[in-house]
Write an enzyme that holds these catalytic residues in place. Structure first.
Site, PDB file in Angstrom:
ATOM      1  N   ASP A  22     -18.681 -27.273   9.213  1.00 46.39           N
ATOM      2  CA  ASP A  22     -17.919 -28.524   9.181  1.00 46.39           C
ATOM      3  C   ASP A  22     -18.510 -29.483   8.152  1.00 46.39           C
ATOM      4  OD1 ASP A  22     -16.045 -27.767  11.127  1.00 46.39           O
ATOM      5  OD2 ASP A  22     -17.438 -28.276  12.737  1.00 46.39           O
ATOM      6  N   ASP A  71     -10.228 -21.188  10.837  1.00 48.19           N
ATOM      7  CA  ASP A  71      -9.637 -22.016  11.910  1.00 48.19           C
ATOM      8  C   ASP A  71      -8.599 -22.937  11.280  1.00 48.19           C
ATOM      9  OD1 ASP A  71      -9.078 -23.244  14.273  1.00 48.19           O
ATOM     10  OD2 ASP A  71     -10.954 -24.358  14.402  1.00 48.19           O
ATOM     11  N   LEU A  74      -2.356 -22.065  12.113  1.00 49.03           N
ATOM     12  CA  LEU A  74      -1.052 -21.898  11.446  1.00 49.03           C
ATOM     13  C   LEU A  74       0.081 -22.343  12.362  1.00 49.03           C
ATOM     14  CD1 LEU A  74      -1.456 -18.326   9.853  1.00 49.03           C
ATOM     15  CD2 LEU A  74      -2.082 -20.548   8.875  1.00 49.03           C
ATOM     16  N   THR A 126      -7.364 -29.621  22.772  1.00 41.30           N
ATOM     17  CA  THR A 126      -8.101 -30.322  23.843  1.00 41.30           C
ATOM     18  C   THR A 126      -8.079 -31.835  23.648  1.00 41.30           C
ATOM     19  OG1 THR A 126     -10.122 -29.879  22.624  1.00 41.30           O
ATOM     20  CG2 THR A 126      -9.647 -28.443  24.486  1.00 41.30           C
TER      21      THR A 126
HETATM   22  O1  C5P Z   1     -20.515 -29.362  16.209  1.00 46.48           O
HETATM   23  P1  C5P Z   1     -19.674 -28.821  17.315  1.00 46.48           P
HETATM   24  O2  C5P Z   1     -20.334 -27.706  18.095  1.00 46.48           O
HETATM   25  O3  C5P Z   1     -19.128 -29.915  18.227  1.00 46.48           O
HETATM   26  O4  C5P Z   1     -18.420 -28.167  16.572  1.00 46.48           O
HETATM   27  C1  C5P Z   1     -17.368 -27.606  17.305  1.00 46.48           C
HETATM   28  C2  C5P Z   1     -16.365 -26.980  16.391  1.00 46.48           C
HETATM   29  O5  C5P Z   1     -15.315 -26.452  17.184  1.00 46.48           O
HETATM   30  C3  C5P Z   1     -15.715 -27.960  15.412  1.00 46.48           C
HETATM   31  O6  C5P Z   1     -15.377 -27.222  14.242  1.00 46.48           O
HETATM   32  C4  C5P Z   1     -14.475 -28.385  16.149  1.00 46.48           C
HETATM   33  O7  C5P Z   1     -13.429 -28.759  15.293  1.00 46.48           O
HETATM   34  C5  C5P Z   1     -14.099 -27.114  16.906  1.00 46.48           C
HETATM   35  N1  C5P Z   1     -13.327 -27.325  18.123  1.00 46.48           N
HETATM   36  C6  C5P Z   1     -13.766 -28.102  19.171  1.00 46.48           C
HETATM   37  N2  C5P Z   1     -13.002 -28.273  20.282  1.00 46.48           N
HETATM   38  C7  C5P Z   1     -11.799 -27.690  20.357  1.00 46.48           C
HETATM   39  C8  C5P Z   1     -11.346 -26.901  19.310  1.00 46.48           C
HETATM   40  C9  C5P Z   1     -12.136 -26.737  18.188  1.00 46.48           C
HETATM   41  O8  C5P Z   1     -14.874 -28.637  19.125  1.00 46.48           O
HETATM   42  N3  C5P Z   1     -11.092 -27.842  21.442  1.00 46.48           N
END
Ligand code: C5P
Length: 240
Positions: A22, A71, A74, A126
């Site tokens: 990220d 990720d 789509l 979420t």
């Molecule tokens: O740094 P962290 O562990 O919070 O990163 C979580 C990753 O998972 C990020 O790329 C975030 O966009 C993704 N993500 C999330 N929760 C979701 C879906 C995707 O944290 N429900």
């Protein structure tokens, strides 16, 4: 987990650990991957990097023998999704996300054809609360819509879903043993929660049914990302 358990655990990467890149530029992503070294082998490339040179980076990671999760969630008319999935399959990347609408999921499955690309459905973002779904015209709670869409993902031939730690058990029970359940929102006890309000530990996420966990900042923001990734992997190893 106690320090003693960590010290005894084998210091090796866990293929179920996905580290999200990220960051805004491919150079920053390369530096992260170099810092993590052999402590992780699976990386997630999201929309932020896609907007710069994410696809080039994804190909580079594949050439280095890493696994790559695109990720990109789509969501378009079926013909476009099908063609996009076919093009992504050509790249050799491993996972792609699609929005969990039946027509979108089925198109992605058609597009990947016989390739090894895995199609993961995002059931309900979420970030959406029940009242947001009402505003969008849905008559169901988020939980009910998640369940409906897991059933639809299975029917469409998707390989799995992205599921929060709180939905992982449901996804596993509906999808069965080989269904992919990729779980973000993971925080080891020793790390900051950041903006993950309802996080689970790596071990608890796996015990709940996750096949893979996405764990970012505890690793990417650590002083020593290599050591942090090994520490997460050691905790995961306890799940067997
Ligand atoms: O740094 P962290 O562990 O919070 O990163 C979580 C990753 O998972 C990020 O790329 C975030 O966009 C993704 N993500 C999330 N929760 C979701 C879906 C995707 O944290 N429900």
């Amino acid at each position: 987990m106690s320090e003693a358990v960590l010290a005894d655990a084998p210091a090796k990467a866990d293929r179920r650990l996905i580290v999200p890149l990220d960051v805004p530029t491919a150079d920053e992503a390369r530096a992260l991957v170099a810092g993590i070294g052999d402590a992780a082998s699976f990386y997630k490339v999201g929309l932020e990097l896609f907007a710069t040179d994410g696809m080039a980076l994804a190909r580079e990671l594949k050439a280095q023998g890493k696994q790559v999760f695109l990720d990109w969630k789509l969501h378009d008319i079926p013909t476009t999704v099908q063609r996009a999935a076919a093009a992504i399959a050509q790249s050799g990347c491993d996972f792609i996300t699609v929005h969990g609408e039946p027509q979108v999921m089925a198109a992605a499955v058609r597009g990947r054809g016989a390739s090894s690309l895995k199609i993961l459905a995002v059931t309900v973002l979420t970030s959406l609360a029940d009242e947001d779904l009402v505003e969008m015209g849905y008559a169901e709670t988020a939980r009910a819509l998640v369940e409906r869409r897991i059933h639809q993902a299975i029917a469409a031939g998707c390989d799995g879903v992205v599921a929060s730690p709180h939905e992982a058990a449901l996804a596993r029970s509906l999808g069965g043993r080989d269904f992919l359940v990729v779980t973000p929102g993971v925080r080891p006890d020793w790390s900051a929660k950041n903006d993950q309000a309802r996080a689970a530990t790596p071990l608890d996420a796996l015990k709940a049914g996750a096949s893979h966990i996405v764990c970012g900042r505890p690793i990417t923001a650590a002083n020593d990302p290599h050591a942090a990734a090994l520490r997460v992997a050691a905790e995961m190893a306890q799940a067997g």
